[in-house]
Design a protein around this motif. Structure first.
Motif, PDB file in Angstrom:
ATOM      1  N   VAL A  28       0.841  -1.199   0.000  1.00  0.00           N
ATOM      2  CA  VAL A  28       0.000   0.000   0.000  1.00  0.00           C
ATOM      3  C   VAL A  28       0.875   1.248   0.000  1.00  0.00           C
ATOM      4  O   VAL A  28       0.639   2.195  -0.756  1.00  0.00           O
ATOM      5  N   LEU A  29       1.902   1.255   0.841  1.00  0.00           N
ATOM      6  CA  LEU A  29       2.797   2.407   0.907  1.00  0.00           C
ATOM      7  C   LEU A  29       3.539   2.624  -0.409  1.00  0.00           C
ATOM      8  O   LEU A  29       3.677   3.752  -0.878  1.00  0.00           O
ATOM      9  N   VAL A  30       4.010   1.537  -1.009  1.00  0.00           N
ATOM     10  CA  VAL A  30       4.724   1.655  -2.292  1.00  0.00           C
ATOM     11  C   VAL A  30       3.788   2.161  -3.366  1.00  0.00           C
ATOM     12  O   VAL A  30       4.128   3.079  -4.125  1.00  0.00           O
ATOM     13  N   HIS A  31       2.578   1.609  -3.447  1.00  0.00           N
ATOM     14  CA  HIS A  31       1.631   2.040  -4.470  1.00  0.00           C
ATOM     15  C   HIS A  31       1.234   3.491  -4.272  1.00  0.00           C
ATOM     16  O   HIS A  31       1.100   4.246  -5.236  1.00  0.00           O
ATOM     17  N   ASP A  32       1.026   3.899  -3.018  1.00  0.00           N
ATOM     18  CA  ASP A  32       0.711   5.294  -2.745  1.00  0.00           C
ATOM     19  C   ASP A  32       1.850   6.203  -3.176  1.00  0.00           C
ATOM     20  O   ASP A  32       1.625   7.269  -3.736  1.00  0.00           O
ATOM     21  N   ARG A  33       3.056   5.761  -2.919  1.00  0.00           N
ATOM     22  CA  ARG A  33       4.232   6.575  -3.238  1.00  0.00           C
ATOM     23  C   ARG A  33       4.384   6.803  -4.740  1.00  0.00           C
ATOM     24  O   ARG A  33       4.703   7.891  -5.184  1.00  0.00           O
ATOM     25  N   ILE A  34       4.144   5.764  -5.529  1.00  0.00           N
ATOM     26  CA  ILE A  34       4.329   5.917  -6.971  1.00  0.00           C
ATOM     27  C   ILE A  34       3.027   6.244  -7.691  1.00  0.00           C
ATOM     28  O   ILE A  34       3.032   6.507  -8.888  1.00  0.00           O
ATOM     29  N   GLY A  35       1.896   6.215  -6.971  1.00  0.00           N
ATOM     30  CA  GLY A  35       0.627   6.618  -7.545  1.00  0.00           C
ATOM     31  C   GLY A  35       0.071   5.649  -8.574  1.00  0.00           C
ATOM     32  O   GLY A  35      -0.589   6.076  -9.518  1.00  0.00           O
ATOM     33  N   MET A  65       9.012 -11.405  -8.466  1.00  0.00           N
ATOM     34  CA  MET A  65       9.048  -9.986  -8.812  1.00  0.00           C
ATOM     35  C   MET A  65       8.417  -9.211  -7.671  1.00  0.00           C
ATOM     36  O   MET A  65       7.399  -9.606  -7.128  1.00  0.00           O
ATOM     37  N   ASP A  66       9.041  -8.078  -7.325  1.00  0.00           N
ATOM     38  CA  ASP A  66       8.555  -7.312  -6.193  1.00  0.00           C
ATOM     39  C   ASP A  66       8.948  -5.852  -6.358  1.00  0.00           C
ATOM     40  O   ASP A  66       9.913  -5.533  -7.047  1.00  0.00           O
ATOM     41  N   LEU A  67       8.178  -4.978  -5.731  1.00  0.00           N
ATOM     42  CA  LEU A  67       8.531  -3.566  -5.662  1.00  0.00           C
ATOM     43  C   LEU A  67       9.156  -3.316  -4.306  1.00  0.00           C
ATOM     44  O   LEU A  67       8.624  -3.743  -3.277  1.00  0.00           O
ATOM     45  N   GLU A  68      10.279  -2.623  -4.292  1.00  0.00           N
ATOM     46  CA  GLU A  68      10.956  -2.324  -3.035  1.00  0.00           C
ATOM     47  C   GLU A  68      11.326  -0.855  -2.984  1.00  0.00           C
ATOM     48  O   GLU A  68      11.694  -0.266  -3.994  1.00  0.00           O
ATOM     49  N   ARG A  69      11.219  -0.300  -1.787  1.00  0.00           N
ATOM     50  CA  ARG A  69      11.664   1.072  -1.579  1.00  0.00           C
ATOM     51  C   ARG A  69      13.167   1.064  -1.370  1.00  0.00           C
ATOM     52  O   ARG A  69      13.691   0.266  -0.612  1.00  0.00           O
ATOM     53  N   GLN A  70      13.853   1.942  -2.051  1.00  0.00           N
ATOM     54  CA  GLN A  70      15.294   2.106  -1.878  1.00  0.00           C
ATOM     55  C   GLN A  70      15.571   3.598  -1.757  1.00  0.00           C
ATOM     56  O   GLN A  70      15.422   4.329  -2.734  1.00  0.00           O
ATOM     57  N   ASP A  71      15.926   4.019  -0.570  1.00  0.00           N
ATOM     58  CA  ASP A  71      16.146   5.430  -0.276  1.00  0.00           C
ATOM     59  C   ASP A  71      14.880   6.216  -0.626  1.00  0.00           C
ATOM     60  O   ASP A  71      13.844   5.966  -0.060  1.00  0.00           O
ATOM     61  N   SER A  73      13.383   6.244  -3.624  1.00  0.00           N
ATOM     62  CA  SER A  73      12.801   5.762  -4.868  1.00  0.00           C
ATOM     63  C   SER A  73      12.219   4.367  -4.681  1.00  0.00           C
ATOM     64  O   SER A  73      12.362   3.759  -3.636  1.00  0.00           O
ATOM     65  N   VAL A  74      11.554   3.898  -5.717  1.00  0.00           N
ATOM     66  CA  VAL A  74      10.971   2.564  -5.720  1.00  0.00           C
ATOM     67  C   VAL A  74      11.631   1.784  -6.846  1.00  0.00           C
ATOM     68  O   VAL A  74      11.818   2.301  -7.949  1.00  0.00           O
ATOM     69  N   ALA A  75      11.996   0.534  -6.565  1.00  0.00           N
ATOM     70  CA  ALA A  75      12.663  -0.297  -7.562  1.00  0.00           C
ATOM     71  C   ALA A  75      11.853  -1.562  -7.799  1.00  0.00           C
ATOM     72  O   ALA A  75      11.297  -2.139  -6.866  1.00  0.00           O
ATOM     73  N   LEU A  76      11.790  -1.982  -9.048  1.00  0.00           N
ATOM     74  CA  LEU A  76      11.210  -3.273  -9.384  1.00  0.00           C
ATOM     75  C   LEU A  76      12.348  -4.274  -9.367  1.00  0.00           C
ATOM     76  O   LEU A  76      13.307  -4.165 -10.126  1.00  0.00           O
ATOM     77  N   ILE A  77      12.249  -5.240  -8.479  1.00  0.00           N
ATOM     78  CA  ILE A  77      13.267  -6.268  -8.337  1.00  0.00           C
ATOM     79  C   ILE A  77      12.702  -7.545  -8.957  1.00  0.00           C
ATOM     80  O   ILE A  77      11.631  -8.002  -8.556  1.00  0.00           O
ATOM     81  N   ALA A  78      13.404  -8.099  -9.916  1.00  0.00           N
ATOM     82  CA  ALA A  78      12.908  -9.296 -10.599  1.00  0.00           C
ATOM     83  C   ALA A  78      13.974 -10.382 -10.600  1.00  0.00           C
ATOM     84  O   ALA A  78      15.130 -10.134 -10.930  1.00  0.00           O
ATOM     85  N   ASN A  79      13.547 -11.570 -10.226  1.00  0.00           N
ATOM     86  CA  ASN A  79      14.383 -12.759 -10.317  1.00  0.00           C
ATOM     87  C   ASN A  79      13.623 -13.726 -11.218  1.00  0.00           C
ATOM     88  O   ASN A  79      12.616 -14.310 -10.797  1.00  0.00           O
ATOM     89  N   ILE A  80      14.091 -13.863 -12.455  1.00  0.00           N
ATOM     90  CA  ILE A  80      13.405 -14.681 -13.449  1.00  0.00           C
ATOM     91  C   ILE A  80      14.384 -15.742 -13.941  1.00  0.00           C
ATOM     92  O   ILE A  80      15.240 -15.456 -14.785  1.00  0.00           O
ATOM     93  N   PRO A  81      14.268 -16.954 -13.413  1.00  0.00           N
ATOM     94  CA  PRO A  81      15.191 -18.017 -13.826  1.00  0.00           C
ATOM     95  C   PRO A  81      15.043 -18.343 -15.312  1.00  0.00           C
ATOM     96  O   PRO A  81      13.942 -18.592 -15.797  1.00  0.00           O
TER      97      PRO A  81
END
Length: 89
Positions: A28-35, A65-71, A73-81
């Motif tokens: 919720v916080l990430v989605h609110d942050r990036i709108g 795949m996940d959205l993470e806050r970094q400082d 900003s928001v980053a999309l982190i993906a691990n796709i084997p």
């Protein structure tokens, strides 16, 4: 929505209700942050997987795949084997 995302993008079977609540709040916080709504985020992830699948044979069961806050900003982190590169048609 979160349960669907967990089922698709995570293989974690032992998730406590505390962890689920914490993850929901984080999303919720990430989605609110990036709108952007959770539905749009989910649609973006699905489209990205579709595009990547055109060129690479991937392990759909192990995608994370996940959205993470970094400082600030928001980053999309993906691990796709990747199993292998698909041959050109």
């Amino acid at each position: 929505m979160l349960d669907i995302m967990k089922g698709i993008f995570n293989n974690k079977e032992d998730v406590s209700s505390k962890d689920v609540a914490k993850e929901r709040l984080r999303l919720v916080l990430v989605h609110d942050r990036i709108g952007v709504s959770p539905e749009i985020i989910e649609e973006m992830k699905e489209e990205m997987i579709e595009v990547i699948s055109k060129y690479l044979d991937i392990d759909n069961d192990r995608i994370d795949m996940d959205l993470e806050r970094q400082d600030n900003s928001v980053a999309l982190i993906a691990n796709i084997p990747v199993r292998r590169l698909k041959k050109k048609r």
